[in-house]
Design an enzyme around this catalytic site. Structure first.
Site, PDB file in Angstrom:
ATOM      1  CD  GLU A  57      39.428  46.781  42.950  1.00 15.64           C
ATOM      2  OE1 GLU A  57      38.419  47.474  43.159  1.00 15.64           O
ATOM      3  OE2 GLU A  57      39.403  45.700  42.343  1.00 15.64           O
ATOM      4  CD  GLU A  90      36.553  46.109  47.475  1.00 14.87           C
ATOM      5  OE1 GLU A  90      37.286  45.621  48.362  1.00 14.87           O
ATOM      6  OE2 GLU A  90      36.987  46.867  46.587  1.00 14.87           O
TER       7      GLU A  90
END
Ligand code: NAD
Length: 691
Positions: free
Chosen positions: A104, A124
């Site tokens: 990210e 995730e």
């Protein structure tokens, strides 16, 4: 101490994230990063920036231990926003891995360059979360919605060349070390500056060319697979918002969804498993001095269901493997099966044809033990007959070089008895794979009385190379997994006699989250296989374990499960239908055994089955056949379909109430495992395990 270092190289700010061993992004580190970016932004001489990780990797993710205490997204979004808002080009330079919050960060930069060995991904969901710092919003803007949906909902990682092809990376830097990466990244950013390339933030890219119906279809296609899960559904919602709503709305939705996931019991359970997997990989039984041996060549004995799967697991990991069979017909059948499986993998798109060809070329067959002489490991996967296995081990002992590992895939037999057939019991170990062996992640490594620390260390490292999750089990009957399966299987058989039906048991287990019910699973494996095992051990019959009179009668009817078109269920291909004939048979058996039938609720089924699992798990740990309760959970989640989002039976038990479990065990079994009694007293396994 974690740190972020800012250094000016000519006119480029080099920002280095340093938090050994994997540069995990903590809140404190995020604040340091923000400060470094702000300082660089204020420096009028700075014309661009390189963001890089110290040591051998970029950022491997956020610090999981901090997540549940956060209120504002994964780790505070400020550093991500600041990178994106930087008015000069920012290049993220990636090596090692860029995972989760690491990727990210890179997606917030204007460009991404990487060494060819890098792997990137947003995994995730594997711990019940979703990317919370813009990953669900930026990735579809870069790679399109289909790939973004697949990558984020599966947590799958990409190799550098695939990441380059789909647009996550802008350039690969040749070289293999940090210095080449930094040099390449500096050149890259300087070129952008000298070309005055206009800056475009990923958030400003447009997502075009998709139909809204794509999301409806995607949800429908995953209905079964994601049953009971939370994060995957939220990911789809967020990506849909990325496509249909302004940036701020989608970004805000992602933050809300992240929080919801972080506060859910699923995140607690899955992050518990994340650590449990790491503890299992470092068993106390392996001394740190034990050096694992290198494995170059492998042998597999038996080209049946397991042998072929094991050979593929090895070939997929780049290991040359030779399979030995009793005759050419058996060998050909096995090798053909392997080729067919690879063709299916190619047609499904899970392997490219060149990957499949490469893997197939690593597998060969033989009928001669001499051809296994050079093997560093041989895994035996012949029929479950102690005499056949011992004869195989005797022959292996004759030809294998010193230091080679002799592993058995037995599911129930005594590893020490097999080892005693050789002159080198220290080199013998159980390597219990699960079907299909090239797919299932669990490897139960069974330590015999004489298995040496080096043999155990070797099989554990080997498991890692095969991308398996290894758990060390002691040499008790059924080891961890099948011993528990037998305990709760018997409880299920009692439930049938007391009033339940196989379909009710199966539905209750499926509703709990198992992918398949117990009786469907027995039908799939084959009732004749279990009958054979029962026959072999009639002598240790225990009054509390009736060895399923019902199942024996089903076998006598010639119904061995799916392969014969009927077992507990009737089959039309793969479709199973409940069968009134079996219900009548069960009722008749209850009468015969004088068991009064009553109404049994689904809750009672689940509670009694899980109670039996937990009690047996506690017995196994208490007797020292597993090192810790979390190892039981790993075995049940990775090998027996226990829903990972409920953490495994032992984790589940602690939340459900160990006292309630203990009382139920006393009620139904008369006595409990001593460890369960101690844990019930404390309300936790912690402490009870060590006393
Ligand atoms: P299988 O019957 O499919 O295959 C056994 C193969 O071994 C056959 O091809 C047979 O020809 C061959 N064989 C028999 N004797 C041999 C010998 N002396 N030398 C060489 N090859 C010989 O059986 P399977 O299901 O693959 O099971 C193999 C082992 O794996 C068993 O110990 C079983 O308990 C264990 N296991 C099975 C499963 C499963 O789900 N099938 C799961 C875990 C472990």
């Amino acid at each position: 101490m974690p740190s972020v270092n800012l250094r000016i190289d000519g006119d480029i700010a080099v920002i280095t994230i340093d938090n050994p061993p994997v540069n995990a992004l903590s809140m404190a580190l995020g604040n340091m990063l923000l400060a470094a970016i702000e300082t660089a932004a204020r420096d009028p001489n700075v014309r661009g920036a390189v963001l890089i990780g110290a040591g051998t990797t970029f950022v491997a993710g956020a610090d999981i231990r901090e997540i549940s205490t956060r209120q504002d997204g994964v780790h505070g979004r400020a550093p991500f926003d600041a990178i994106e808002a930087f008015e000069k080009p920012v290049v993220a330079a990636l090596h090692g891995v860029a995972l989760g919050a690491g990727l990210e960060l890179a997606l917030a930069a204007h460009y991404r360059v990487a060494l060819p060995s890098v792997r990137v991904g947003l995994p995730e969901v594997l711990i019940g979360l979703l990317p919370g710092a813009g990953g669900t919003q930026r990735l579809p803007r870069l790679v399109g919605i289909d790939l973004a949906l697949d990558l984020i909902t599966s947590g799958q990682l990409l190799e550098a060349k695939d990441a380059l092809r789909c647009g996550i990376l802008d350039q690969l830097i040749s070289g293999s070390d940090y210095d080449s990466l930094l040099r390449g990244a500096l050149e890259f950013v300087r070129l952008r500056i000298s070309n005055s390339t206009s800056l475009l933030a990923v958030r400003d890219l447009e997502i075009t060319g998709f139909a809204l119906s794509r999301f409806t279809q995607y949800r429908a296609a995953h209905e079964g697979k994601w049953r009971g899960l939370l994060a995957q559904w939220k990911v789809v919602d967020c990506i849909e918002a990325a496509c249909t709503k302004p940036w701020d709305t989608g970004y805000a939705l992602e933050a809300r969804c992240f929080r919801e996931c972080a506060e859910s019991p699923q995140f607690s359970a899955l992050s518990y498993l994340f650590f449990a997997e790491r503890y299992a990989a470092k068993p106390r039984t392996v001394s740190p001095e034990a050096t694992p041996r290198e494995i170059f060549y492998a042998g597999v004995i038996g080209a049946g269901t397991m042998g072929t799967g094991i050979a593929m697991a090895l070939a997929n990991a780049g290991i040359r493997v030779r399979i030995l069979e009793t005759g050419s017909a058996e060998l050909d059948r096995g090798l053909t099966q392997i080729r067919k499986s690879y063709c299916t993998a190619v047609s499904r798109g899970s392997l490219t044809s060149s990957q499949a060809l490469e893997a197939v070329s690593r597998v060969s067959g033989t009928l001669d033990y001499e051809d296994l002489r050079e093997s560093d490991i041989v895994i035996e996967a012949v029929i479950e007959d102690p005499e056949v296995k011992k004869s195989v081990f005797r022959q292996l002992d004759q030809i294998l070089k010193p230091g080679a590992i002799l592993a058995t895939n037995t599911s129930t037999l005594d590893v020490d008895e097999i080892a005693a057939a050789t002159e080198r019991p220290d080199a013998v170990v159980g390597a219990h794979f699960f079907a299909p062996a090239n797919v299932m992640r669990l490897l139960e490594c069974v330590k015999g009385a004489d298995t040496s620390p080096q043999t155990l260390a070797t099989i554990l490292r080997f498991a890692k190379r095969l991308n398996k999750v290894a758990v060390v089990a002691g040499n008790c009957r059924g080891f961890i997994g099948n011993r528990i399966l037998e305990a709760y299987g018997s409880e299920a058989d009692y439930l049938l006699l007391e009033g339940a039906t196989p379909w009710q048991v199966d539905t209750a287990l499926k509703t709990f989250g198992f992918p398949m019910g117990l009786y469907r699973m027995r039908d799939m494996v084959g009732l004749d296989v279990a009958r054979q095992a029962r026959r072999q051990r009639r002598s240790d019959q225990n009054a509390r374990f009736p060895f399923s009179q019902v199942e024996d009668q089903i076998c006598e009817m010639g119904r061995f499960g799916r392969k014969t078109g009927a077992g507990y269920y009737r089959y039309d291909g793969r479709r199973a239908t409940p069968d009134a004939e079996i219900e009548l048979l069960i009722q008749k058996t209850s009468r015969m055994l004088d068991v009064r039938r009553k109404l049994i609720t689904d809750d009672e089924i689940v509670n009694r089955l899980l109670t039996a699992m937990v009690n047996e798990g506690a017995a196994i740990v208490g007797e020292g056949y597993a090192a810790r309760t979390s190892d039981i959970d790993i075995v049940y989640v990775y090998g027996y379909g226990f829903p990972g989002y409920k953490g495994g039976p032992m984790y589940w038990a602690e939340r459900y109430g160990l006292r309630k479990i203990y009382d139920a065990v006393l009620k139904h079994r008369g006595k409990s495992a001593p460890l369960l009694a101690r844990a019930a007293e404390r309300g936790s396994w912690t402490g009870a395990e060590d006393s």
